[in-house]
Design an enzyme around this catalytic site. Structure first.
Site, PDB file in Angstrom:
ATOM      1  N   MET A   1       5.907   6.626  -1.684  1.00 17.03           N
ATOM      2  CA  MET A   1       6.810   5.896  -0.790  1.00 17.03           C
ATOM      3  C   MET A   1       8.197   6.526  -0.675  1.00 17.03           C
ATOM      4  O   MET A   1       8.961   6.174   0.221  1.00 17.03           O
ATOM      5  CB  MET A   1       6.966   4.451  -1.283  1.00 17.03           C
ATOM      6  CG  MET A   1       5.724   3.603  -1.127  1.00 17.03           C
ATOM      7  SD  MET A   1       5.376   3.253   0.604  1.00 17.03           S
ATOM      8  CE  MET A   1       6.716   2.122   0.986  1.00 17.03           C
TER       9      MET A   1
ATOM     10  N   HIS B   1       9.620   9.386   0.320  1.00 16.13           N
ATOM     11  CA  HIS B   1      10.048  10.021   1.571  1.00 16.13           C
ATOM     12  C   HIS B   1      10.182   8.986   2.682  1.00 16.13           C
ATOM     13  O   HIS B   1      11.150   9.009   3.458  1.00 16.13           O
ATOM     14  CB  HIS B   1       9.052  11.104   1.980  1.00 16.13           C
ATOM     15  CG  HIS B   1       9.463  11.863   3.213  1.00 16.13           C
ATOM     16  ND1 HIS B   1      10.566  12.687   3.248  1.00 16.13           N
ATOM     17  CD2 HIS B   1       8.930  11.895   4.464  1.00 16.13           C
ATOM     18  CE1 HIS B   1      10.694  13.203   4.454  1.00 16.13           C
ATOM     19  NE2 HIS B   1       9.723  12.730   5.211  1.00 16.13           N
ATOM     20  N   TYR B   2       9.223   8.067   2.749  1.00 22.07           N
ATOM     21  CA  TYR B   2       9.266   7.002   3.751  1.00 22.07           C
ATOM     22  C   TYR B   2      10.535   6.167   3.591  1.00 22.07           C
ATOM     23  O   TYR B   2      11.241   5.885   4.574  1.00 22.07           O
ATOM     24  CB  TYR B   2       8.023   6.124   3.600  1.00 22.07           C
ATOM     25  CG  TYR B   2       8.037   4.859   4.413  1.00 22.07           C
ATOM     26  CD1 TYR B   2       7.794   4.876   5.786  1.00 22.07           C
ATOM     27  CD2 TYR B   2       8.290   3.630   3.800  1.00 22.07           C
ATOM     28  CE1 TYR B   2       7.810   3.697   6.528  1.00 22.07           C
ATOM     29  CE2 TYR B   2       8.303   2.458   4.540  1.00 22.07           C
ATOM     30  CZ  TYR B   2       8.065   2.490   5.895  1.00 22.07           C
ATOM     31  OH  TYR B   2       8.080   1.333   6.628  1.00 22.07           O
ATOM     32  N   LEU B   3      10.853   5.779   2.365  1.00 19.65           N
ATOM     33  CA  LEU B   3      12.039   4.958   2.124  1.00 19.65           C
ATOM     34  C   LEU B   3      13.319   5.708   2.457  1.00 19.65           C
ATOM     35  O   LEU B   3      14.292   5.123   2.933  1.00 19.65           O
ATOM     36  CB  LEU B   3      12.060   4.489   0.664  1.00 19.65           C
ATOM     37  CG  LEU B   3      10.941   3.536   0.261  1.00 19.65           C
ATOM     38  CD1 LEU B   3      10.993   3.245  -1.235  1.00 19.65           C
ATOM     39  CD2 LEU B   3      11.002   2.234   1.055  1.00 19.65           C
TER      40      LEU B   3
ATOM     41  N   LYS C   1      13.521   5.688   6.354  1.00 21.67           N
ATOM     42  CA  LYS C   1      13.901   4.360   6.835  1.00 21.67           C
ATOM     43  C   LYS C   1      15.379   4.091   6.544  1.00 21.67           C
ATOM     44  O   LYS C   1      16.096   3.524   7.375  1.00 21.67           O
ATOM     45  CB  LYS C   1      13.045   3.279   6.177  1.00 21.67           C
ATOM     46  CG  LYS C   1      11.569   3.312   6.566  1.00 21.67           C
ATOM     47  CD  LYS C   1      11.337   3.088   8.047  1.00 21.67           C
ATOM     48  CE  LYS C   1      11.591   1.662   8.464  1.00 21.67           C
ATOM     49  NZ  LYS C   1      11.236   1.436   9.898  1.00 21.67           N
TER      50      LYS C   1
END
Length: 210
Positions: A122, A124-126, A129
């Site tokens: 998670m 990279h996604y966080l 975002k």
């Protein structure tokens, strides 16, 4: 109110179209593919064909508010996460601001901008975002950044917990969608970023207490 939903064909996006229509708004669903238009129409919305990575000004023009609920999906790689979750969101934010539309609600994620709170998958996604959220905060839009915990497909209760930071938890997509719609008309939710999980407080009351 005319409301454009980016990511309208997604699980939360479809609920947003449905609930916006039920609440008496004019719901417009931004979709990337011709074959997705019928889904939006069946939910009572008006489909708008556009790609978040290109010019979206014509899709935003004439709207009263914009909701970003798009996502690259869990099966895509880091590059697609950057393209959709960060760059696509920023592209839509810029178009909204350029056209003088004030209301923007962002579907973000619990721990956005704090990758250390997520697992390795998670992080990279966080980060992406968080960068999109940070850009939105620099604008003069009446924004609300909604950061839900783990999303479920359970029936909604319309009862939530909203805080600057929560210690994990889950929430039905239905309650996320209803919270985002409620944030459009709740001035106390403007210029606010909050994490969201299931709780004991009615959505409208929770937003007033931010």
């Amino acid at each position: 109110m005319k409301v454009l939903v980016a990511g309208a064909n997604g699980s939360t996006g479809r609920l947003l179209i449905q609930y916006l229509k039920e609440d008496g708004h004019e719901a417009y669903g931004l979709v990337r593919k011709e074959e997705q238009k019928s889904t939006i129409e069946q939910l009572g919305g008006t489909p708008v064909l556009a790609d978040l990575t290109s010019d979206v000004g014509y899709a935003v023009k004439g709207m009263d508010a914009v909701i970003f609920a798009a996502g690259s999906g869990s099966s895509t790689g880091p590059e697609q996460t950057e393209i959709v979750d960060r760059d696509g969101a920023i592209n839509l934010i810029k178009a909204t601001e350029n056209l003088g539309i004030k209301k923007f609600v962002m579907l973000s994620s619990i721990a956005a901008g704090q990758p250390e709170r997520g697992n390795e998958e998670m992080k990279h996604y966080l980060k992406m975002k968080g960068e999109a959220d940070d850009y939105l905060k620099t604008t003069e839009l009446d924004y609300s950044i909604v950061r839900p915990g783990g999303l479920t497909d359970e029936e909604g209760t319309s009862k939530v917990k909203v805080e600057k930071k929560v210690d994990g938890g889950t929430i039905p997509r239905a309650d996320v969608a209803k919270t985002m719609i409620a944030a459009l008309n709740e001035a106390n939710a403007y210029h606010k970023t909050f994490e969201l999980v299931s709780g004991e407080t009615q959505i409208e009351e929770a937003l007033k207490s931010l």
